[in-house]
Write an enzyme that holds these catalytic residues in place. Sequence first.
Site, PDB file in Angstrom:
ATOM      1  N   ASP A   1       4.865 -11.078 -13.720  1.00  0.00           N
ATOM      2  CA  ASP A   1       4.688  -9.736 -14.288  1.00  0.00           C
ATOM      3  C   ASP A   1       6.074  -9.117 -14.463  1.00  0.00           C
ATOM      4  O   ASP A   1       7.067  -9.613 -13.911  1.00  0.00           O
ATOM      5  CB  ASP A   1       3.762  -8.856 -13.435  1.00  0.00           C
ATOM      6  CG  ASP A   1       4.260  -8.679 -12.015  1.00  0.00           C
ATOM      7  OD1 ASP A   1       5.485  -8.530 -11.811  1.00  0.00           O
ATOM      8  OD2 ASP A   1       3.419  -8.689 -11.092  1.00  0.00           O
TER       9      ASP A   1
ATOM     10  N   GLN B   1       0.876  -1.198   0.000  1.00  0.00           N
ATOM     11  CA  GLN B   1       0.000   0.000   0.000  1.00  0.00           C
ATOM     12  C   GLN B   1       0.904   1.237   0.000  1.00  0.00           C
ATOM     13  O   GLN B   1       0.980   1.960   0.982  1.00  0.00           O
ATOM     14  CB  GLN B   1      -0.906  -0.019   1.218  1.00  0.00           C
ATOM     15  CG  GLN B   1      -1.906  -1.167   1.199  1.00  0.00           C
ATOM     16  CD  GLN B   1      -2.906  -1.049   2.348  1.00  0.00           C
ATOM     17  OE1 GLN B   1      -3.404   0.028   2.647  1.00  0.00           O
ATOM     18  NE2 GLN B   1      -3.187  -2.169   3.007  1.00  0.00           N
TER      19      GLN B   1
ATOM     20  N   LYS C   1       0.585  -9.108 -16.389  1.00  0.00           N
ATOM     21  CA  LYS C   1      -0.516  -9.339 -15.440  1.00  0.00           C
ATOM     22  C   LYS C   1      -1.365  -8.087 -15.277  1.00  0.00           C
ATOM     23  O   LYS C   1      -0.844  -6.991 -15.169  1.00  0.00           O
ATOM     24  CB  LYS C   1       0.066  -9.744 -14.085  1.00  0.00           C
ATOM     25  CG  LYS C   1      -0.974 -10.009 -13.029  1.00  0.00           C
ATOM     26  CD  LYS C   1      -0.337 -10.496 -11.748  1.00  0.00           C
ATOM     27  CE  LYS C   1       0.105  -9.352 -10.860  1.00  0.00           C
ATOM     28  NZ  LYS C   1       0.619  -9.803  -9.561  1.00  0.00           N
TER      29      LYS C   1
ATOM     30  N   ARG D   1      -4.314  -6.860 -12.577  1.00  0.00           N
ATOM     31  CA  ARG D   1      -5.045  -7.248 -11.362  1.00  0.00           C
ATOM     32  C   ARG D   1      -6.482  -6.744 -11.465  1.00  0.00           C
ATOM     33  O   ARG D   1      -6.727  -5.564 -11.668  1.00  0.00           O
ATOM     34  CB  ARG D   1      -4.350  -6.678 -10.113  1.00  0.00           C
ATOM     35  CG  ARG D   1      -5.035  -7.101  -8.833  1.00  0.00           C
ATOM     36  CD  ARG D   1      -4.191  -6.843  -7.607  1.00  0.00           C
ATOM     37  NE  ARG D   1      -3.101  -7.801  -7.418  1.00  0.00           N
ATOM     38  CZ  ARG D   1      -3.274  -9.051  -6.988  1.00  0.00           C
ATOM     39  NH1 ARG D   1      -4.483  -9.523  -6.745  1.00  0.00           N
ATOM     40  NH2 ARG D   1      -2.232  -9.838  -6.825  1.00  0.00           N
TER      41      ARG D   1
HETATM   42  C1  R5P Z   1       2.327  -7.892  -7.150  1.00  0.00           C
HETATM   43  O1  R5P Z   1       2.720  -7.127  -8.012  1.00  0.00           O
HETATM   44  C2  R5P Z   1       3.240  -8.810  -6.417  1.00  0.00           C
HETATM   45  O2  R5P Z   1       4.493  -8.876  -7.021  1.00  0.00           O
HETATM   46  C3  R5P Z   1       2.658 -10.205  -6.322  1.00  0.00           C
HETATM   47  O3  R5P Z   1       2.568 -10.750  -7.631  1.00  0.00           O
HETATM   48  C4  R5P Z   1       1.309 -10.217  -5.716  1.00  0.00           C
HETATM   49  O4  R5P Z   1       1.217  -9.332  -4.648  1.00  0.00           O
HETATM   50  C5  R5P Z   1       0.939 -11.623  -5.268  1.00  0.00           C
HETATM   51  O5  R5P Z   1      -0.338 -11.589  -4.686  1.00  0.00           O
HETATM   52  P1  R5P Z   1      -1.344 -12.820  -4.836  1.00  0.00           P
HETATM   53  O6  R5P Z   1      -0.635 -14.048  -4.374  1.00  0.00           O
HETATM   54  O7  R5P Z   1      -2.491 -12.444  -3.927  1.00  0.00           O
HETATM   55  O8  R5P Z   1      -1.774 -12.886  -6.259  1.00  0.00           O
END
Ligand code: R5P
Length: 286
Positions: A163, A93, A187, A189
């Site tokens: 990513d 965050q 990726k 989100r």
């Molecule tokens: C995001 O950019 C981070 O590098 C991780 O890919 C991400 O936070 C992983 O979160 P989750 O396991 O919830 O997909």
Amino acid sequence: MIISGSASQVLAAELAAELDEPLASVEYDRFPDGELLASAPGVAEAETDRAIVVASTVSSDAHLELLQLQDAAREWGVSEVVTVLPYMGYARQDDAFESGHPVSARAVARAISPGADRVLTVNPHEESVCGFFEVPAEPLDAAGRLADPLPADLDDPVFLSPDEGALDIATAARDAYGRGAVDYFEKTRLSGTEVEMTPSDAAVSGRDVVVTDDIIATGSTMSEAVALLRERAAARVFVTCVHPMLAADAYAKLSRAGVEAIYGTDTIERPASEVSVAPVVADALR
Ligand code: R5P
């Protein structure tokens, strides 16, 4: 003297061994009203100038414990308190993403700063969070350690990040392993638990793939990557990360997706914590 938060006891012990420094005895109590009391009885008698508080802030309680242990070290009157955040909670965050949101990473960094003369944190999501501390703060890179638990017989491996932001982790893991290609997926989100992934044209068919990331939280990112690799007939798929948060059903989700193994470091102590970052932290403290 190393002082450990309750969530970082294994790493603190490893670090004490690496540095040949004593490990403080620490007590973690809770009062009937729910308030915490983390203390290090006996530290005042120890003859040392430096206290190293090691605490991954994996929960609100862990944050509180850290503040208490830093304060106990200050009371003890050492000349330097170093705070090691193997995993810095709230680091993702790092911006006010919507109107009215706090910059939570800055808020926690400001709370931690008065109790520290120096902060070290391992692979924060963005290194820029170190700028939120009001004392010198350094990011440490433990990505090379991710090669350690991998089998020596990987077949024509591809080190893949889910990513572009984690490409440096894949590259460091490949370099430490000593051979293999590096690639990444794109990726997007969609929500806290949903991601959409666009594959690259990486040739993965019949090859062993190691998917690397800074953190596995819900496992959504990794399971999406694994599903794409399965569609593309990859051979064995290993997933590895610096911070194996593995919240909720993440471990089961990845196992069901058919991964060969799930590895992480001890910045967050989980069954997947196969490798220690202690040598990396120790190097920064010598
Ligand atoms: C995001 O950019 C981070 O590098 C991780 O890919 C991400 O936070 C992983 O979160 P989750 O396991 O919830 O997909």
